[in-house]
Structures are given as structure tokens and as C-alpha cells.
Design a protein around this motif. Structure first.
Motif, mmCIF file in Angstrom:
data_model
loop_
_atom_site.group_PDB
_atom_site.id
_atom_site.type_symbol
_atom_site.label_atom_id
_atom_site.label_comp_id
_atom_site.label_asym_id
_atom_site.label_seq_id
_atom_site.Cartn_x
_atom_site.Cartn_y
_atom_site.Cartn_z
ATOM 1 N N THR A 61 0.240 4.453 -0.428
ATOM 2 C CA THR A 61 -0.241 5.580 0.374
ATOM 3 C C THR A 61 0.011 5.351 1.853
ATOM 4 O O THR A 61 0.503 6.234 2.561
ATOM 5 N N ARG A 62 -0.303 4.152 2.339
ATOM 6 C CA ARG A 62 -0.104 3.849 3.752
ATOM 7 C C ARG A 62 1.385 3.912 4.100
ATOM 8 O O ARG A 62 1.762 4.412 5.158
ATOM 9 N N SER A 112 0.865 -1.180 0.000
ATOM 10 C CA SER A 112 0.000 0.000 0.000
ATOM 11 C C SER A 112 0.904 1.233 0.000
ATOM 12 O O SER A 112 1.481 1.597 1.028
#
Length: 353
Positions: free
Chosen positions: A254-255, A252
Motif C-alpha cells: 500500500t505504501r 509495504s
């Protein structure tokens, strides 16, 4: 605006901030990390011994193990020891933050002082002083965390679309954010005498004059930031392959970047709140760490922490030596050392906007 490129490509074919560096043998990296770790007590000993009243190694040992109230014992134990510990801790924080920022942005020029993070932390601290919301060091750390996070998110949002190209907009966004926040900070301190007095003491970037308990106050924030950074560093090797490849491999993006921003904010805020804005330490640490470890980001983060600690304490010692009976603040020395390195990085990598 053309992208900021380095003229080197990694295995994925993408141009990156550190692309083109082959993997360093694991045994060689371990030996280099051990060498860096072995240099830490050496530099710490120099910091404990050198000053306007120099102490011999025997006097330093006596002060640390069996102090008897002599002047040399008092100087080493109550003045230089807390200062040295604080320098090692803040240097490790800024070094790790520099490595993380260079990894996430794929930009060799990225570091908290250049990309507005330090300016955001400084602005929030000064604003808190002006509004009488910040009265203790712990409160200044909280204020610095808020400012560092907001500045990080703002710069990231402005430059997000260019990160895969090396981040030309990142440098511009960071410079603009730094200038804007510096102007606001100057406006606040010029309009309020009390804030100005507090700001002048803090903003020069120094390890001297700090409360002996400063290191203990920022320790939880520093440890939290370093822990998040160590966990987050595992994702940097995938991110170096590009966002599309990283996503396809289950990461992920973005995470991962938000976790990186949180770590950078905590680390920068701890350092800025304790010692004021100190530029270029993250840049120096990031460059030297990658030279030591090669293409792997986890050992680079460890090396960056060690190099940051060594650079900051060494700069503090150099400031005591070159000024004779006086003292040149560590923020000044770091700037003098960092500016040539910045020029060297640009020339060596052929960076161009």
C-alpha cells in the motif's frame, strides 16, 4: 469481466504487463542508456536549428555562446532554447510517469493520458480558472496536482481488485474517469468565455507560446516527482512478483503504491500545467524503455525519462517540419504517433478484455 492478459508469464508464474522478458545483460543496458543520453543533445540541437527560419549549427552555437543581437540569435536564444528545455523536462516527466504506471498496474497500456490522470489535472486547472482561483502558472501547477491525485486515487480504488490479473478494470475505470472529467471540463469552458479562451490556448498540448520561465516554475515539482519515482522504482521488481510475495519479503504494498501515485501525480501535473494534456508520450516511453532495459524497473525508469524527452522534442520538431511555414502542435503529433503504437501493443501482446 475477464482479466486483461498478455499471454506471457514472469518468473513468479503470474501474468504481468511485462512478464516473460528475460533480463538484459547489465553491460548492454548501460550501453543503451548511454546511447539514449547521447541522443538528447542531438535532438536538442535539431530543435534549436529547425523552424520557419532555419539556423545552421554555427548560428546556433553563436547564439548560445556569444549572442550579438542578430535575428538568428534572438530566435534561438529567446524562443527555441526555452521551448527545447521545456520539451525535454516535460517529456522526461511524462515518460517516467508512464513507466511507473505500467509497473504499478502491470498493464502495458497504462499511461497518464489513458487512465484519467491527465484529465483530472486538466479539470482542476479549468475549474480553478472558472472560480478565479488560478491566475498564475504556479497556481495552475498546484491545481493540476490536486486533480491528478484525486483522479489517480479514484481510478486506483475502482480497479484495485483486478491489478493482479493485469488490470482490465483499470482500463475501463480510466476511460470512464477520463470521459466524465472531460465532460465536466467541456461544460465549464462552454459556460464561461474567459475560461474558454484560456483553455483553448492551453488544452491543445503545445510547447509554443509558453512563457520563457515556465520550465523554472515546474522544475521543483518535476524534480520532486522524479526523485520519488527513482526511490519508488526499487519496489517495482518486488511488486512484479505479486502482492503476496512482496508482502512476505517485507514490502509495504500500500505504501509503495501510494508513493507511486504521488510521483505520477507530481510528474503529470507538472507536464499538464506547463503544456496542456499530451497523450501517448507515457505509453511510447514505457514500451520503448522496457524494450531497452528488459525486466529491471530502475533502469527502465531512467530509460523512460530519456525516451519521453526524446519523443516529445522530436514530435515538436516534426510538427514544425510537416506544417511548412506553419506549425502542427506537439499534442497532435504525439497522438498521431501514439495511436499506431497503442494498436501495435495490443496486437503484439494479444491483449483481450
Amino acid at each position: 469481466m475477464p482479466g486483461l492478459t498478455t499471454g506471457r508469464r514472469g518468473a513468479s508464474g503470474r501474468t504481468g504487463a511485462t512478464g516473460g522478458r528475460g533480463a538484459t545483460p547489465k553491460g548492454g543496458v548501460s550501453r543503451r542508456l548511454l546511447l539514449l543520453a547521447a541522443l538528447v543533445p542531438v535532438v536538442a540541437l535539431l530543435s534549436l536549428a529547425i523552424g520557419s527560419n532555419a539556423s545552421s549549427p554555427a548560428e546556433v552555437w553563436h547564439a548560445l555562446t556569444s549572442a550579438s543581437g542578430q535575428e538568428a540569435d534572438t530566435i534561438v536564444r529567446t524562443l527555441r532554447f526555452p521551448r527545447t528545455v521545456l520539451g525535454l523536462l516535460v517529456g522526461a516527466c511524462l515518460g517516467a510517469a508512464g513507466v511507473l504506471m505500467q509497473g504499478h498496474t502491470r498493464n502495458p497500456l497504462a499511461e497518464p493520458g489513458l487512465l484519467g490522470v491527465s484529465a483530472g489535472a486538466a479539470f482542476c486547472v479549468v475549474l480553478g480558472l472558472r472560480l478565479r482561483l488560478v491566475e498564475t502558472l504556479e497556481q495552475s501547477v498546484y491545481a493540476a496536482i490536486v486533480g491528478a491525485l484525486v483522479a489517480s486515487l479514484a481510478v486506483y480504488a475502482m480497479a484495485r481488485s483486478s491489478l493482479h490479473e493485469g488490470g482490465a478494470r483499470l482500463v475501463v475505470a480510466g476511460a470512464a474517469t477520463t470521459a466524465f472529467l472531460a465532460a465536466l471540463t467541456s461544460g465549464i469552458v462552454l459556460l464561461d468565455a474567459q475560461s474558454l479562451d484560456a483553455y483553448r490556448f492551453w488544452a491543445v498540448g503545445s510547447l509554443s507560446g509558453r512563457d520563457p520561465d515556465t520550465g523554472l516554475v515546474i522544475l521543483p515539482f518535476a524534480m520532486g516527482g522524479l526523485l520519488i519515482a527513482l526511490v519508488n522504482a526499487r519496489s517495482l521488481d518486488l511488486l512484479a512478483l505479486g502482492d503476496d510475495v512482496s508482502t512476505a519479503m517485507g514490502l509495504s504494498v500500500t505504501r509503495s503504491r501510494l508513493a507511486g501515485l504521488a510521483a505520477v501525480a507530481l510528474l503529470t501535473a507538472a507536464g499538464v500545467a506547463a503544456c496542456g494534456p499530451i497523450a501517448f508520450v507515457g505509453l511510447l516511453a514505457g514500451q520503448l524503455a522496457r524494450a531497452v532495459t528488459g525486466a529491471r524497473w530502475m533502469p527502465a525508469l531512467v530509460a523512460g525519462s530519456l525516451v519521453g524527452a526524446l519523443v516529445l522534442v522530436s514530435a515538436d520538431v516534426a510538427g514544425r517540419v510537416v506544417a511548412g511555414q506553419g506549425e502542427l502542435q506537439v499534442g497532435v503529433v504525439a497522438g498521431v504517433l501514439g495511436a499506431p503504437v497503442l494498436i501495435w501493443v495490443v496486437r503484439r501482446r494479444g491483449l483481450a478484455l
